[in-house]
Design a protein around this motif. Sequence first.
Motif, mmCIF file in Angstrom:
data_model
loop_
_atom_site.group_PDB
_atom_site.id
_atom_site.type_symbol
_atom_site.label_atom_id
_atom_site.label_comp_id
_atom_site.label_asym_id
_atom_site.label_seq_id
_atom_site.Cartn_x
_atom_site.Cartn_y
_atom_site.Cartn_z
ATOM 1 N N THR A 1 0.867 -1.172 0.000
ATOM 2 C CA THR A 1 0.000 0.000 0.000
ATOM 3 C C THR A 1 0.904 1.222 0.000
ATOM 4 O O THR A 1 1.776 1.338 0.863
ATOM 5 N N VAL A 2 0.731 2.112 -0.971
ATOM 6 C CA VAL A 2 1.583 3.291 -1.084
ATOM 7 C C VAL A 2 0.729 4.530 -1.346
ATOM 8 O O VAL A 2 -0.435 4.434 -1.739
ATOM 9 N N THR A 3 1.327 5.685 -1.121
ATOM 10 C CA THR A 3 0.731 6.971 -1.478
ATOM 11 C C THR A 3 1.700 7.704 -2.381
ATOM 12 O O THR A 3 2.868 7.868 -2.037
ATOM 13 N N GLU A 4 1.223 8.117 -3.552
ATOM 14 C CA GLU A 4 2.056 8.822 -4.530
ATOM 15 C C GLU A 4 1.441 10.184 -4.834
ATOM 16 O O GLU A 4 0.217 10.323 -4.881
ATOM 17 N N THR A 5 2.292 11.168 -5.052
ATOM 18 C CA THR A 5 1.828 12.506 -5.416
ATOM 19 C C THR A 5 2.488 12.923 -6.720
ATOM 20 O O THR A 5 3.698 12.775 -6.885
ATOM 21 N N THR A 6 1.673 13.416 -7.652
ATOM 22 C CA THR A 6 2.202 13.886 -8.927
ATOM 23 C C THR A 6 1.525 15.196 -9.294
ATOM 24 O O THR A 6 0.492 15.561 -8.724
ATOM 25 N N ARG A 7 2.113 15.910 -10.226
ATOM 26 C CA ARG A 7 1.547 17.173 -10.700
ATOM 27 C C ARG A 7 0.698 16.889 -11.920
ATOM 28 O O ARG A 7 1.108 16.147 -12.824
ATOM 29 N N ALA A 8 -0.500 17.440 -11.951
ATOM 30 C CA ALA A 8 -1.404 17.231 -13.074
ATOM 31 C C ALA A 8 -0.881 17.959 -14.305
ATOM 32 O O ALA A 8 -0.743 19.181 -14.306
ATOM 33 N N ASP A 9 -0.563 17.207 -15.362
ATOM 34 C CA ASP A 9 -0.114 17.784 -16.618
ATOM 35 C C ASP A 9 -1.296 17.988 -17.558
ATOM 36 O O ASP A 9 -2.416 17.585 -17.271
ATOM 37 N N GLY A 10 -1.018 18.574 -18.728
ATOM 38 C CA GLY A 10 -2.071 18.915 -19.675
ATOM 39 C C GLY A 10 -2.711 17.716 -20.344
ATOM 40 O O GLY A 10 -2.241 16.597 -20.238
ATOM 41 N N PRO B 1 -7.699 20.841 -12.525
ATOM 42 C CA PRO B 1 -6.992 21.800 -13.380
ATOM 43 C C PRO B 1 -5.504 21.439 -13.516
ATOM 44 O O PRO B 1 -4.915 20.819 -12.625
ATOM 45 N N ILE B 2 -4.910 21.848 -14.623
ATOM 46 C CA ILE B 2 -3.468 21.673 -14.821
ATOM 47 C C ILE B 2 -2.733 22.362 -13.676
ATOM 48 O O ILE B 2 -3.072 23.476 -13.287
ATOM 49 N N GLY B 3 -1.737 21.706 -13.140
ATOM 50 C CA GLY B 3 -0.980 22.250 -12.041
ATOM 51 C C GLY B 3 -1.429 21.764 -10.678
ATOM 52 O O GLY B 3 -0.753 21.996 -9.676
ATOM 53 N N SER B 4 -2.593 21.081 -10.634
ATOM 54 C CA SER B 4 -3.061 20.531 -9.362
ATOM 55 C C SER B 4 -2.139 19.412 -8.905
ATOM 56 O O SER B 4 -1.423 18.804 -9.698
#
Length: 221
Positions: A57-66, A160-163
């Motif tokens: 079980t993991v938690t990952e964070t990424t930036r929303a791209d276009g 939105p982009i950047g979220s």
Amino acid sequence: MPDTDTPVPLCTAADFQSSAFADLVAGYSEPALADLMSESTRACEAAAGGRRLAPFTVTETTRADGTDPDEYPAGASLPMPIQGTIGWSEALALGGGSDLVRHCWLTQTPARYPDLWQYSGVQVTVIRSYSGTQQYGQSQLLDGPDNTGHLWFQIGSLVPIGSRVRVTYSGGYTVAVPADLVRAGRLMAAWMVVTELNPGSTAHDPDWLYGSACKILGSYK
């Protein structure tokens, strides 16, 4: 002292004791043998390039791209206006206009045998620079995750982009462990024991054991 990291082992203690390597751990206690199988599992994952193989079980964070222009929520290819399709106002449906994201990819995916791999407990938190945060459960996604780790947000999702998209999920070979991974875990555990107890042994060549395990794990990179 027992290991604090105790993954579900690729090769169980019982399987190792029933193999040709049983003599290597004849003097091991049950806790020591359990630790060995946990360590061999993590070593296999490291040899596979850090890919998670055992259930996790993991938690990952990424930036929303276009997103691609032909997938803009207000695109002309839609059969009817988006606000009518989902029953929301146009402002709420489109959010930031044509800058919404509909795709996200998870890091951990099955390299082989996706039928034996299972995702579960997928929870998505979208953190926006405006309008606060929003939670999405797996049932609120249009589709996914699939065997590529692809998550597909429904039309109208306000991403939105950047979220920041933060995903918590479980996965791994939970249906069954592929037989070659069981063997890799067995070989890796034998390598660990031999290198600790008898580094110069010719009866169980540690280089051969390790090389054999890595040869199997290479296909998982």
